[in-house]
Design a protein around this motif. Structure first.
Motif, PDB file in Angstrom:
ATOM      1  N   GLU A  71      -4.387  29.915   1.231  1.00  0.00           N
ATOM      2  CA  GLU A  71      -4.497  30.342   2.626  1.00  0.00           C
ATOM      3  C   GLU A  71      -4.543  31.864   2.772  1.00  0.00           C
ATOM      4  N   VAL A  72      -5.571  32.324   3.435  1.00  0.00           N
ATOM      5  CA  VAL A  72      -5.754  33.769   3.649  1.00  0.00           C
ATOM      6  C   VAL A  72      -6.215  34.004   5.084  1.00  0.00           C
ATOM      7  N   SER A  73      -5.584  34.954   5.757  1.00  0.00           N
ATOM      8  CA  SER A  73      -6.084  35.376   7.074  1.00  0.00           C
ATOM      9  C   SER A  73      -6.261  36.884   7.010  1.00  0.00           C
ATOM     10  N   PHE A  74      -6.948  37.447   7.982  1.00  0.00           N
ATOM     11  CA  PHE A  74      -7.048  38.906   7.977  1.00  0.00           C
ATOM     12  C   PHE A  74      -7.184  39.521   9.359  1.00  0.00           C
ATOM     13  N   ASP A  75      -6.935  40.813   9.398  1.00  0.00           N
ATOM     14  CA  ASP A  75      -6.956  41.576  10.642  1.00  0.00           C
ATOM     15  C   ASP A  75      -7.380  43.007  10.305  1.00  0.00           C
ATOM     16  N   PHE A  76      -7.687  43.765  11.344  1.00  0.00           N
ATOM     17  CA  PHE A  76      -8.178  45.133  11.111  1.00  0.00           C
ATOM     18  C   PHE A  76      -7.420  46.154  11.947  1.00  0.00           C
ATOM     19  N   ILE A  77      -7.297  47.326  11.373  1.00  0.00           N
ATOM     20  CA  ILE A  77      -6.690  48.448  12.084  1.00  0.00           C
ATOM     21  C   ILE A  77      -7.630  49.634  11.845  1.00  0.00           C
ATOM     22  N   ALA A  78      -7.618  50.592  12.731  1.00  0.00           N
ATOM     23  CA  ALA A  78      -8.433  51.788  12.478  1.00  0.00           C
ATOM     24  C   ALA A  78      -7.605  53.036  12.716  1.00  0.00           C
TER      25      ALA A  78
END
Ligand code: IMP
Ligand code: MG
Length: 198
Positions: A71-78
């Motif tokens: 199980e892998v999820s992801f998100d982004f930040i800048a």
């Protein structure tokens, strides 16, 4: 089918700029497979939440995420830390926050390159306050000679010398991110002088 003549395939570089391959595309892919296995070995049963730093870390994140089993999820930040040239301003500013909470999650920060470490220091401080279960760092490239902030990555693709590199997500004034390899950027001395004066 669009007509893909030789001319269209050739990657255009700006006048006075040249790129010499440092790490080939296949070498990058092979190393990412190994890193993905290493990450999964360290957390065999945990859902993993990958947090990538826009925009440079995106290519690394997508390849890493597809190589990690389970199980892998992801998100982004800048964040913004660099100006338009090859010199760091040393200032880190959040320009886009994560979509979801990281509390209780096993978070892997996925960065293109660890240079002075100012960006990572900022991010680790921010994320630690949000109480993740685990907080780890994966970087494709590490320039240890440039370190200013006392931070380190848990997973490192390649340690590289103190050269300005582009490709595989890394840019020079937003260009070259799409190269499938990592290369050293050389600037014509006159143009380099102009960039340094900015
Ligand atoms: P740090 O805060 O100095 O560690 O810098 C991290 C950020 O600076 C990276 O995420 C890159 O966006 C940028 N950066 C550092 N070194 C290079 C380089 O050699 N080429 C392109 N971007 C770089
Ligand atoms: Mg950048």
């Amino acid at each position: 089918m669009p007509n893909r003549g030789k001319k269209q395939l050739k990657k255009k570089k700006a006048p006075g700029e040249s790129v010499k391959i440092l790490i080939s595309g296949p070498r990058i892919q092979k190393r990412i497979q190994a890193l993905a296995k290493q990450v999964r070995r360290d957390f065999p049963d945990e859902p993993l939440h990958l947090v990538s730093v826009l925009k440079g870390g995106v290519f690394f994140l997508t390849d890493l995420a597809r190589s990690i089993s389970g199980e892998v999820s992801f998100d982004f930040i800048a964040v913004s830390s660099y100006g338009q040239d090859t010199h760091s301003s040393g200032q880190v500013r959040l320009t886009r926050d994560l979509d979801s909470s990281i509390e209780g999650k096993t978070v892997i920060v996925v960065e293109d390159i660890l240079d002075t470490g100012m960006t990572l220091q900022y991010l680790l401080k921010l994320f630690q306050q949000r109480k993740p279960k685990h907080l780890r760092v994966a970087v494709l490239l590490d320039k240890p000679d440039r370190r200013v902030a006392p931070v380190r990555a848990d997973y490192v693709g390649f340690s590289i010398p103190n050269e300005f590199v582009v490709g595989y997500g890394l840019d020079y004034s937003e260009r070259y991110r799409n190269l499938p390899y990592v290369g050293v950027l050389s600037l014509d001395s006159k143009l380099a002088k102009k960039a340094a004066e900015k």
